[in-house]
Design a protein around this motif. Structure first.
Motif, short mmCIF file in Angstrom:
data_model
loop_
_atom_site.label_atom_id
_atom_site.label_comp_id
_atom_site.label_asym_id
_atom_site.label_seq_id
_atom_site.Cartn_x
_atom_site.Cartn_y
_atom_site.Cartn_z
N VAL A 19 43.05 36.88 41.06
CA VAL A 19 42.30 35.61 39.39
C VAL A 19 40.91 35.55 39.39
N TYR A 20 40.26 36.16 38.43
CA TYR A 20 39.01 35.41 37.76
C TYR A 20 38.40 34.52 37.80
N PRO A 21 37.61 34.32 38.82
CA PRO A 21 36.95 33.11 39.48
C PRO A 21 37.29 31.92 38.24
N GLU A 22 36.46 32.39 37.39
CA GLU A 22 36.20 31.20 36.09
C GLU A 22 38.11 31.13 35.49
N HIS A 23 39.32 31.41 36.21
CA HIS A 23 40.32 31.10 35.52
C HIS A 23 41.13 30.27 36.53
N ARG A 24 40.81 30.24 37.58
CA ARG A 24 41.62 29.94 38.34
C ARG A 24 42.21 28.04 38.49
N GLY A 25 42.91 27.49 38.76
CA GLY A 25 42.91 26.10 38.62
C GLY A 25 43.37 25.68 37.65
N LYS A 26 43.96 26.99 36.38
CA LYS A 26 44.83 27.19 35.02
C LYS A 26 46.45 27.44 35.10
N GLY A 27 46.73 27.76 35.90
CA GLY A 27 48.04 27.88 36.51
C GLY A 27 48.42 29.19 35.85
N VAL A 28 47.34 30.25 36.28
CA VAL A 28 47.52 31.70 36.28
C VAL A 28 48.29 32.26 37.66
N GLY A 29 47.24 31.97 38.59
CA GLY A 29 47.99 32.72 40.33
C GLY A 29 49.96 32.20 40.01
N LYS A 30 49.77 30.50 39.83
CA LYS A 30 50.91 30.32 39.49
C LYS A 30 52.00 31.27 38.90
N ALA A 31 51.64 31.63 37.41
CA ALA A 31 52.06 32.05 36.65
C ALA A 31 52.52 33.72 37.11
N LEU A 32 51.49 34.08 37.95
CA LEU A 32 51.93 35.29 38.73
C LEU A 32 52.94 35.73 39.63
N MET A 33 52.64 34.81 40.49
CA MET A 33 53.74 34.85 41.42
C MET A 33 54.89 34.15 41.35
N THR A 34 55.24 33.34 40.42
CA THR A 34 56.79 32.83 39.49
C THR A 34 57.45 34.09 39.12
N TYR A 35 56.43 35.34 38.10
CA TYR A 35 57.14 36.49 37.61
C TYR A 35 57.49 37.52 38.56
N CYS A 36 56.98 37.26 39.74
CA CYS A 36 57.36 38.23 40.62
C CYS A 36 58.47 37.60 41.59
N GLY A 37 58.87 36.30 41.91
CA GLY A 37 59.55 35.47 42.26
C GLY A 37 60.76 36.39 41.49
N LYS A 38 60.73 36.02 39.85
CA LYS A 38 61.89 36.77 38.89
C LYS A 38 61.79 37.93 39.54
N ILE A 39 61.34 39.25 39.27
CA ILE A 39 61.89 40.35 39.73
C ILE A 39 61.91 40.51 41.22
N ALA A 40 61.51 39.72 42.04
CA ALA A 40 62.71 39.55 43.65
C ALA A 40 64.17 39.23 43.60
N ARG A 41 63.76 38.45 42.92
CA ARG A 41 65.64 37.72 42.35
C ARG A 41 66.40 38.81 41.51
N GLU A 42 65.52 39.45 40.47
CA GLU A 42 66.53 40.41 39.96
C GLU A 42 66.68 41.32 40.93
N ARG A 43 66.28 41.80 41.63
CA ARG A 43 66.28 42.94 42.49
C ARG A 43 67.40 42.52 43.56
N ASN A 44 67.51 41.81 44.35
CA ASN A 44 68.43 41.35 44.50
C ASN A 44 67.51 41.43 46.14
N CYS A 45 66.16 40.67 46.49
CA CYS A 45 65.53 41.01 47.64
C CYS A 45 65.26 40.46 48.14
N GLY A 46 65.02 39.90 49.86
CA GLY A 46 65.57 39.39 50.46
C GLY A 46 64.64 38.31 51.14
N ARG A 47 63.38 39.23 50.94
CA ARG A 47 61.97 38.43 51.40
C ARG A 47 60.80 38.80 50.54
#
Length: 165
Positions: A94-122
């Motif tokens: 995340v570009y430094p000027e945008h940290r602390g705005k929920g960007v990392g959380k949004a990216l990680m959450t989206y990736c977590g949803k992909i992992a869940r949809e694809r039945n990933c174990g890790r």
């Protein structure tokens, strides 16, 4: 709960038209890590690896007001112990000027949803020991795997290994 300075963050998968943007983000990440001289990727190699015949990786872009502010690059791995695929996050930035705005959380959450949809174990990733993002990863539920050490062969090491008799 979003930070007080929260802005609406949108997250999306990438298309082949995003290759120049992905390249820009890779270079920004490398600069942040002090590893700019290690970037060997080109737009063509990214295009081939993400959208070619064999798709080796995928990317997710985070945007605020239509402007890219961060990304994740990930790929599948497989755990014989779990007996299911996993997702490995190769890059998150995340570009430094945008940290602390929920960007990392949004990216990680989206990736977590992909992992869940694809039945990933890790869902796994590595982080440099000096990176302050470690606290963020722990806040997101990530656990440091103290017993596992990362090993790597580069091009020369792979060549030497392949030529062993």
């Amino acid at each position: 709960m979003q930070p007080e300075n929260a802005t609406s963050v949108s997250v999306r998968s990438t298309t082949i038209d995003d290759i120049p943007l992905i390249m820009e983000l890779v270079k920004a990440l490398a600069e942040f890590e002090g590893l700019s001289d290690h970037v060997l990727a080109t737009e063509d190699s990214l295009k081939e690896g993400m959208f070619g015949k064999n798709k080796y990786a995928e990317a997710i872009i985070a945007e605020i007001d239509g402007k890219a502010v961060g990304f994740i690059v990930f790929f599948h791995n497989y755990s014989t112990f779990v007996g299911r695929p996993g997702l490995y996050i190769e890059d998150i930035f995340v570009y430094p000027e945008h940290r602390g705005k929920g960007v990392g959380k949004a990216l990680m959450t989206y990736c977590g949803k992909i992992a869940r949809e694809r039945n990933c174990g890790r869902l796994e990733w590595s982080v440099l020991d000096w990176n302050p993002a470690r606290k963020f990863y722990e806040h997101m539920g990530g656990e440091h795997q103290k017993e596992w050490l990362l090993y790597r062969l580069d091009d020369k090491g792979i060549e030497k290994l392949a030529e062993r008799k």
